[in-house]
Write a protein that holds these residues in place. Sequence first.
Motif, PDB file in Angstrom:
ATOM      1  N   VAL A 375       5.856   3.206  -2.670  1.00 59.32           N
ATOM      2  CA  VAL A 375       5.959   2.724  -1.237  1.00 59.32           C
ATOM      3  C   VAL A 375       4.650   2.048  -0.880  1.00 59.32           C
ATOM      4  CG1 VAL A 375       6.302   3.742   1.062  1.00 59.32           C
ATOM      5  CG2 VAL A 375       7.733   4.264  -0.949  1.00 59.32           C
ATOM      6  N   ALA A 376       4.890   1.008  -0.108  1.00 59.03           N
ATOM      7  CA  ALA A 376       3.557   0.487   0.587  1.00 59.03           C
ATOM      8  C   ALA A 376       3.314   1.371   2.056  1.00 59.03           C
ATOM      9  CB  ALA A 376       3.769  -0.990   1.163  1.00 59.03           C
ATOM     10  N   VAL A 377       2.026   2.031   1.998  1.00 58.47           N
ATOM     11  CA  VAL A 377       1.858   2.924   3.086  1.00 58.47           C
ATOM     12  C   VAL A 377       0.504   2.379   4.028  1.00 58.47           C
ATOM     13  CG1 VAL A 377       1.060   5.164   3.803  1.00 58.47           C
ATOM     14  CG2 VAL A 377       2.514   4.680   1.903  1.00 58.47           C
ATOM     15  N   LEU A 378       0.822   2.188   5.281  1.00 57.17           N
ATOM     16  CA  LEU A 378      -0.257   2.072   6.153  1.00 57.17           C
ATOM     17  C   LEU A 378      -0.541   3.349   6.741  1.00 57.17           C
ATOM     18  CD1 LEU A 378      -1.695  -0.193   7.833  1.00 57.17           C
ATOM     19  CD2 LEU A 378      -0.190  -0.189   9.460  1.00 57.17           C
ATOM     20  N   ALA A 379      -1.933   3.871   6.683  1.00 56.94           N
ATOM     21  CA  ALA A 379      -2.232   5.015   7.089  1.00 56.94           C
ATOM     22  C   ALA A 379      -3.507   4.891   8.122  1.00 56.94           C
ATOM     23  CB  ALA A 379      -2.842   5.835   6.037  1.00 56.94           C
ATOM     24  N   ARG A 380      -3.640   5.771   9.065  1.00 52.22           N
ATOM     25  CA  ARG A 380      -4.788   6.024  10.174  1.00 52.22           C
ATOM     26  C   ARG A 380      -5.235   7.160  10.252  1.00 52.22           C
ATOM     27  NH1 ARG A 380      -7.939   2.284  13.439  1.00 52.22           N
ATOM     28  NH2 ARG A 380      -8.702   3.380  15.185  1.00 52.22           N
ATOM     29  N   ASP A 381      -6.668   7.219   9.793  1.00 52.24           N
ATOM     30  CA  ASP A 381      -7.236   8.394   9.611  1.00 52.24           C
ATOM     31  C   ASP A 381      -6.579   9.324   8.528  1.00 52.24           C
ATOM     32  OD1 ASP A 381      -9.271   7.520  11.325  1.00 52.24           O
ATOM     33  OD2 ASP A 381      -8.304   8.564  13.058  1.00 52.24           O
ATOM     34  N   PRO A 389      10.440   0.428   3.918  1.00 52.05           N
ATOM     35  CA  PRO A 389      11.638   1.227   3.987  1.00 52.05           C
ATOM     36  C   PRO A 389      12.132   1.510   2.523  1.00 52.05           C
ATOM     37  CG  PRO A 389      11.641  -0.930   5.318  1.00 52.05           C
ATOM     38  CD  PRO A 389      10.567  -0.795   4.603  1.00 52.05           C
ATOM     39  N   ALA A 390      11.735   0.802   1.484  1.00 45.95           N
ATOM     40  CA  ALA A 390      12.098   0.870   0.095  1.00 45.95           C
ATOM     41  C   ALA A 390      10.877   1.130  -0.711  1.00 45.95           C
ATOM     42  CB  ALA A 390      13.014  -0.261  -0.696  1.00 45.95           C
ATOM     43  N   GLY A 391      10.897   1.881  -1.937  1.00 46.25           N
ATOM     44  CA  GLY A 391       9.849   2.304  -2.850  1.00 46.25           C
ATOM     45  C   GLY A 391      10.135   1.513  -4.044  1.00 46.25           C
ATOM     46  N   GLY A 392       9.579   2.132  -5.022  1.00 42.38           N
ATOM     47  CA  GLY A 392       9.616   1.572  -6.390  1.00 42.38           C
ATOM     48  C   GLY A 392       8.737   0.361  -6.763  1.00 42.38           C
ATOM     49  N   GLY A 393       8.074   0.007  -5.813  1.00 39.04           N
ATOM     50  CA  GLY A 393       7.123  -1.277  -6.230  1.00 39.04           C
ATOM     51  C   GLY A 393       5.747  -0.917  -6.772  1.00 39.04           C
ATOM     52  N   VAL A 394       5.474  -2.103  -7.395  1.00 32.51           N
ATOM     53  CA  VAL A 394       4.041  -1.827  -8.231  1.00 32.51           C
ATOM     54  C   VAL A 394       2.926  -2.776  -7.770  1.00 32.51           C
ATOM     55  CG1 VAL A 394       5.056  -1.078 -10.507  1.00 32.51           C
ATOM     56  CG2 VAL A 394       4.730  -3.574  -9.984  1.00 32.51           C
ATOM     57  N   LEU A 407       7.032  -5.587  -4.704  1.00 27.41           N
ATOM     58  CA  LEU A 407       7.808  -6.102  -6.129  1.00 27.41           C
ATOM     59  C   LEU A 407       7.781  -4.885  -6.976  1.00 27.41           C
ATOM     60  CD1 LEU A 407       6.001  -9.741  -6.677  1.00 27.41           C
ATOM     61  CD2 LEU A 407       8.314  -9.133  -5.612  1.00 27.41           C
ATOM     62  N   ASP A 408       8.942  -4.810  -7.898  1.00 25.81           N
ATOM     63  CA  ASP A 408       8.818  -3.665  -8.856  1.00 25.81           C
ATOM     64  C   ASP A 408       8.347  -4.462 -10.250  1.00 25.81           C
ATOM     65  OD1 ASP A 408      10.579  -5.335 -10.117  1.00 25.81           O
ATOM     66  OD2 ASP A 408      12.393  -4.131  -9.406  1.00 25.81           O
ATOM     67  N   ASP A 409       8.352  -3.766 -11.087  1.00 27.63           N
ATOM     68  CA  ASP A 409       7.600  -3.893 -12.502  1.00 27.63           C
ATOM     69  C   ASP A 409       8.205  -5.078 -13.269  1.00 27.63           C
ATOM     70  OD1 ASP A 409       8.420  -1.177 -14.435  1.00 27.63           O
ATOM     71  OD2 ASP A 409       9.828  -2.362 -13.401  1.00 27.63           O
ATOM     72  N   GLY A 410       9.391  -5.481 -12.776  1.00 28.89           N
ATOM     73  CA  GLY A 410      10.161  -6.618 -13.472  1.00 28.89           C
ATOM     74  C   GLY A 410      10.210  -7.870 -12.603  1.00 28.89           C
ATOM     75  N   GLY A 411       9.158  -7.663 -11.355  1.00 31.42           N
ATOM     76  CA  GLY A 411       8.801  -8.997 -10.333  1.00 31.42           C
ATOM     77  C   GLY A 411      10.153  -8.971  -9.358  1.00 31.42           C
ATOM     78  N   ALA A 412      11.127  -7.994  -9.317  1.00 30.32           N
ATOM     79  CA  ALA A 412      12.167  -8.233  -8.232  1.00 30.32           C
ATOM     80  C   ALA A 412      11.757  -7.442  -6.868  1.00 30.32           C
ATOM     81  CB  ALA A 412      13.395  -7.731  -8.867  1.00 30.32           C
ATOM     82  N   ALA A 413      12.026  -8.388  -5.799  1.00 34.06           N
ATOM     83  CA  ALA A 413      11.698  -7.752  -4.364  1.00 34.06           C
ATOM     84  C   ALA A 413      12.640  -6.644  -4.017  1.00 34.06           C
ATOM     85  CB  ALA A 413      11.580  -8.847  -3.320  1.00 34.06           C
ATOM     86  N   VAL A 414      11.711  -5.342  -3.906  1.00 28.25           N
ATOM     87  CA  VAL A 414      12.464  -4.125  -3.321  1.00 28.25           C
ATOM     88  C   VAL A 414      12.414  -4.111  -1.860  1.00 28.25           C
ATOM     89  CG1 VAL A 414      12.215  -2.988  -5.434  1.00 28.25           C
ATOM     90  CG2 VAL A 414      10.494  -2.839  -3.558  1.00 28.25           C
ATOM     91  N   TRP A 415      11.367  -4.863  -1.104  1.00 30.26           N
ATOM     92  CA  TRP A 415      11.350  -5.106   0.283  1.00 30.26           C
ATOM     93  C   TRP A 415      10.440  -6.410   0.738  1.00 30.26           C
ATOM     94  CZ3 TRP A 415       6.927  -5.582   3.411  1.00 30.26           C
ATOM     95  CH2 TRP A 415       7.070  -5.665   4.602  1.00 30.26           C
ATOM     96  N   GLY A 416      10.944  -7.037   1.623  1.00 40.61           N
ATOM     97  CA  GLY A 416      10.259  -8.064   2.131  1.00 40.61           C
ATOM     98  C   GLY A 416      10.193  -8.076   3.634  1.00 40.61           C
TER      99      GLY A 416
END
Length: 574
Positions: A375-381, A389-394, A407-416
């Motif tokens: 999962v792409a995560v934005l964190a403050r402190d 909204p989706a995970g499984g990305g590398v 993108l997942d490890d096959g290059g497919a977009a899991v979120w955009g």
Amino acid sequence: MRQSDAATVKPVYTSSDVGTNLGHYESGVADRVDGIDAFFGAGRSPIVRVSLSWQKYQLSRGGPINWTELDDQVNQLRAKGMRVLLMLGYAPSWANGHSGERAEVWFPTEDADWKAIVDATVAHFGDKVQIYEVWNEPNWVPEFGNYDLKPPVERYWELVRIASASIRATCESCTVLAGGSAYAKSDNTPSQWLGYAYEHGYRSDFDAVALHPYSRWDGPGVPDCGVSEMQGFGPLDGLCGELTRVRAAMVAGGDSGKKIWATEIGYPTTLTNPALVERARYNMLQALRMWRLASYTGPFLVFTHLDNCADAKESCWYGMVDRTGAKKQPLYDGLSTALQRSNTLSSGTEIAAGGVGLRSTDGRTTLTVRASDGVAVLARDGVTIWKSPAGGGVRLRNQGDGNLVLLDDGGAAVWGSGTATKGASLLTVQDDGNLVLRGNANPGEVHWASGTAQLRPGQELLPGDPPIYSSTRTYRLQLQTDGNLVLKNNSSGAVVWSSGTAVPDYTSASMPNRVFRLKVEPNGNMVMYKRGGAVRWQTGTGVTGGLTLKVQNDGNVILYREGTTAVHWSTGKP
């Protein structure tokens, strides 16, 4: 003579401070300094590392010191407003008792000789030099440091104590760097040399740790546990790289408050091998992002700006520019841009899972791809304020078509971000906590935003800026061009609150855009100003230390003191 009391405040250095190594002395220093200035960008004041090379400048004990070469370098750098890091090292034969090839790497035998050259150097340069580093890669025995009267590590830390006392006696504002800076394939690793310092009482003799976190070609984040070749860098979690091992030694030694400086880092490349140049670009950008994600890192100094020599050996090829003056593209432009922008991801580049990411310039907001779930995560402190909204990305990639995709490890977009038709864009982690994608052609045009901004003391909101959203994106707050501060339901667009400050009969022709601005003043008052500085509207609040503006998920807009639950102003729930 001690430097004046006005100069006794020691500067604070962070991972946003960048620089390079000037390299071997030769004629044409002014041209090289101009090249460094262009590489880092106007007004950056990079830190540039130069070498004392004692063996060249003082040919006999008590004899005159020829400062000509070093004066040329330091004066040219200072004339451009650059900060100087002077490496103290490389003893003459009369001081270390050795002769022949590489004799200068042997440590001096007499304390008085070492103290005399350090005293003379600090007195000669005064406030032209702000930072001193004790020796270059002293733990790389026998290539760069050696001693035969006692263990080299023992003699090195004696030299650190002598140098530090001399420097601090004259220049209280100067920063002293020390440590076994080079990764080694023996028991002389940087972390081991640093551990010796703590075990033998040298903790107070240096201000920060110098490290050369060179990594293998397979990347700075690759672990070295279970393999024969050591990583000078390594992943930010665990102890499978020398960076985290050095940090662990500092923590164990009760020295966690100090920073680790990368006083050298780079890769040998040549334009005759474009694939190698591209790999170096990728690795250096990864290393820089990782470096700035760690809370304990200081300045990042590239080795080096110009190739040191034209010989057919790798040690000559670490420059961003070769000996003909040709820039090693795309390494040169990619790294130049990244060094100037610690908080951005340019078009066509990506963030890999596992700790490599971006950090806002104030150091409080980070963007990473979490290795555990992709999962792409934005964190403050350290607290998550947005996630994909989706995970499984590398990897999170800022594509050339303007779409930000996970993108997942096959290059497919899991979120955009849904911005594939917008064209090349720049992704920025802002100090207000917002993650924003802006067009390259028109930087004022926002293509997408996470909506996680909070206005903090001293920050402003202008007409046309991305709205400030609640974390669930149910509500959005924005300053309109007509001067009205408006809270809307994000789905329906219905106005649920406003400041009531809209200008009647407003048109963009009658009143230019951005004539208004909303600012959270450091004294805790939130004020809307008109052009010229007249107050249009204000909350009338006042709190020492300032307040922060936040849009809550219940539709309430509040001014609160970060770290507390006290609300000092609110719009009220709709």
